[in-house]
Structure formats: C-alpha cells, structure tokens
Design a protein around this motif. Sequence first.
Motif, mmCIF file in Angstrom:
data_model
loop_
_atom_site.group_PDB
_atom_site.id
_atom_site.type_symbol
_atom_site.label_atom_id
_atom_site.label_comp_id
_atom_site.label_asym_id
_atom_site.label_seq_id
_atom_site.Cartn_x
_atom_site.Cartn_y
_atom_site.Cartn_z
ATOM 1 N N MET A 1 0.839 -1.188 0.000
ATOM 2 C CA MET A 1 0.000 0.000 0.000
ATOM 3 C C MET A 1 0.884 1.251 0.000
ATOM 4 S SD MET A 1 -1.408 -0.103 3.913
ATOM 5 C CE MET A 1 -1.374 -1.884 3.958
ATOM 6 N N LYS A 2 0.298 2.377 -0.302
ATOM 7 C CA LYS A 2 1.034 3.640 -0.384
ATOM 8 C C LYS A 2 0.737 4.473 0.851
ATOM 9 C CE LYS A 2 1.689 7.663 -3.370
ATOM 10 N NZ LYS A 2 1.060 8.461 -4.438
ATOM 11 N N ILE A 3 1.801 4.853 1.559
ATOM 12 C CA ILE A 3 1.676 5.524 2.852
ATOM 13 C C ILE A 3 2.423 6.852 2.818
ATOM 14 C CG2 ILE A 3 2.195 5.355 5.328
ATOM 15 C CD1 ILE A 3 2.103 2.276 4.970
ATOM 16 N N LEU A 4 1.830 7.882 3.392
ATOM 17 C CA LEU A 4 2.501 9.166 3.576
ATOM 18 C C LEU A 4 2.825 9.329 5.054
ATOM 19 C CD1 LEU A 4 3.484 11.970 2.685
ATOM 20 C CD2 LEU A 4 1.131 12.800 2.996
ATOM 21 N N LEU A 5 4.102 9.530 5.358
ATOM 22 C CA LEU A 5 4.555 9.775 6.724
ATOM 23 C C LEU A 5 4.861 11.263 6.886
ATOM 24 C CD1 LEU A 5 5.641 8.986 9.536
ATOM 25 C CD2 LEU A 5 7.831 8.453 8.438
ATOM 26 N N ILE A 6 4.134 11.931 7.765
ATOM 27 C CA ILE A 6 4.351 13.353 8.044
ATOM 28 C C ILE A 6 5.012 13.445 9.414
ATOM 29 C CG2 ILE A 6 3.278 15.623 8.242
ATOM 30 C CD1 ILE A 6 0.898 14.471 6.624
ATOM 31 N N GLU A 7 6.320 13.625 9.407
ATOM 32 C CA GLU A 7 7.118 13.523 10.633
ATOM 33 C C GLU A 7 8.419 14.285 10.438
ATOM 34 O OE1 GLU A 7 8.708 13.145 13.901
ATOM 35 O OE2 GLU A 7 6.894 11.889 13.851
ATOM 36 N N ASP A 8 8.809 15.098 11.438
ATOM 37 C CA ASP A 8 10.022 15.897 11.297
ATOM 38 C C ASP A 8 11.237 15.312 11.998
ATOM 39 O OD1 ASP A 8 8.694 16.542 13.750
ATOM 40 O OD2 ASP A 8 9.988 18.300 13.957
ATOM 41 N N GLU A 9 11.067 14.257 12.789
ATOM 42 C CA GLU A 9 12.213 13.615 13.444
ATOM 43 C C GLU A 9 12.889 12.684 12.437
ATOM 44 O OE1 GLU A 9 11.513 11.900 17.318
ATOM 45 O OE2 GLU A 9 9.746 13.177 17.580
ATOM 46 N N ILE A 10 14.102 13.053 12.006
ATOM 47 C CA ILE A 10 14.771 12.339 10.913
ATOM 48 C C ILE A 10 15.042 10.883 11.255
ATOM 49 C CG2 ILE A 10 16.775 12.292 9.394
ATOM 50 C CD1 ILE A 10 14.838 14.636 8.963
#
Length: 226
Positions: A1-10
């Motif tokens: 599946m296609k997932i978008l991760l919105i996260e600023d911790e590298i």
Amino acid sequence: MKILLIEDEIELQKSIKQYLEMEGNVLEIASDYSKAEQKISLYDYDCILVDITLPNGSGLDLIKEIKLKKSKAGVIIISAKNSLDDKIYGLDLGADDYLPKPFHLSELNSRIKALIRRKNFDGNLEIIVNEIKILPNERSVFVNDKNVILTSKEYDLLLYFIANKNRVVSKNALAEHLWGDNADRLDNFDFIYNHVKNLRKKLLEKKCEDYLQTIYGIGYNFKTQE
C-alpha cells in the motif's frame, strides 16, 4: 500500500520508512507542514501518518485538509503530544487512530493493516472475491484453493484492483500507488502493462475468471459483476 509519513524527526523517519518498506509498502515522507500540504493536495494515499507538532504548522490542521479533500486515506496520528484533548480533537476531526510516541514499529504496522482492512475489506482477515482468496497478513493469494505465486508488485496490484473493483483505475493512479509520488514524471507506463499481463496470466493459469478489463487509453477495470 502507499503511505505518507508526516514527521520531522529524521531518525524516526528512517526507522519507520525502513520497517514499512520491508513489509512491502511504498512510503512517501513530508518533514514539515508545507511539504505535507503539497503532497496531500497532489497525490492519493492508502494511509497517512501524521505528527501533531510540525515545523510551520500543526498536524491537526492537515487532518482538516485531508477531510476537505474527501480523501479515502486512513489517518493515524503519531505524536509525543499525548494530551487527552489533542487525542479527542484529532479523532473528532476524522482521524481513525492515535498512537502515542514512543511506540513499537510492529504495533504501528499492525494498526495500519487493521485500518486498511476496516476501510477497504470490512475488517476481514481473509479477502474473498469469488474464487480468489487473499490472506493479507501472509501476503498469500489462492485461486480455487490453489496457491498463486506473485511478485511483490503483482500482489500489491491485485490488492489495489480488488479494493477498487468495478471501478476504472487509471494507469497514472496505478503507477503512483505502486512506485510512489514521482511516478507521474515517467515518460510512459509500459511497465504497468507488463505487470498487469503477468498478473492476469498467473490468475488464468489457476482457472480464475478473467476479471481484468483493459480500458484503452485510460487504464483498467477489475470487473466482478455485470
């Protein structure tokens, strides 16, 4: 599946990306509010993982954008900001789940799979369409109780077709789902034709009905009803 991760911790980005891609997913990343807003407006996803506290904005406002777009993506909040008010507000905005940091990657993966089952397959552990049976936890496919050996992309393609059965799916949508957001920059989608051809061949070899219809110039329809 296609997932978008919105996260600023590298470092957390890297860990989640590595784990979920090993599970067979396509993962896109946005590290700040502006980039996330752009991706949400341009592309479709099966699941969106949203941190609340982001550079230049709030993940809660992004959830509002996702709902305004009428996206079918499942939304899971992942945040260290674990106040009851934020949890309630996020769920009231339309998020499907809330996972406080720190968390085990295996739990995140299980929650994503459970969410997709609820949204696309009525929560069932087995996906059955006529003579086709899919076991998502094992990534196994059976036709007339005979195992069908598929590549990772062929499996994802079949699951995507079944989730969108009896609807015309464009080649562009297929490419983005299987290869990520940058697929729209490709010169042609010949590789889609090859994967569909191979998938159809393997299903027919097990005496499966030929559900895949080519809609010339547009894409495909996995048609299971008249």
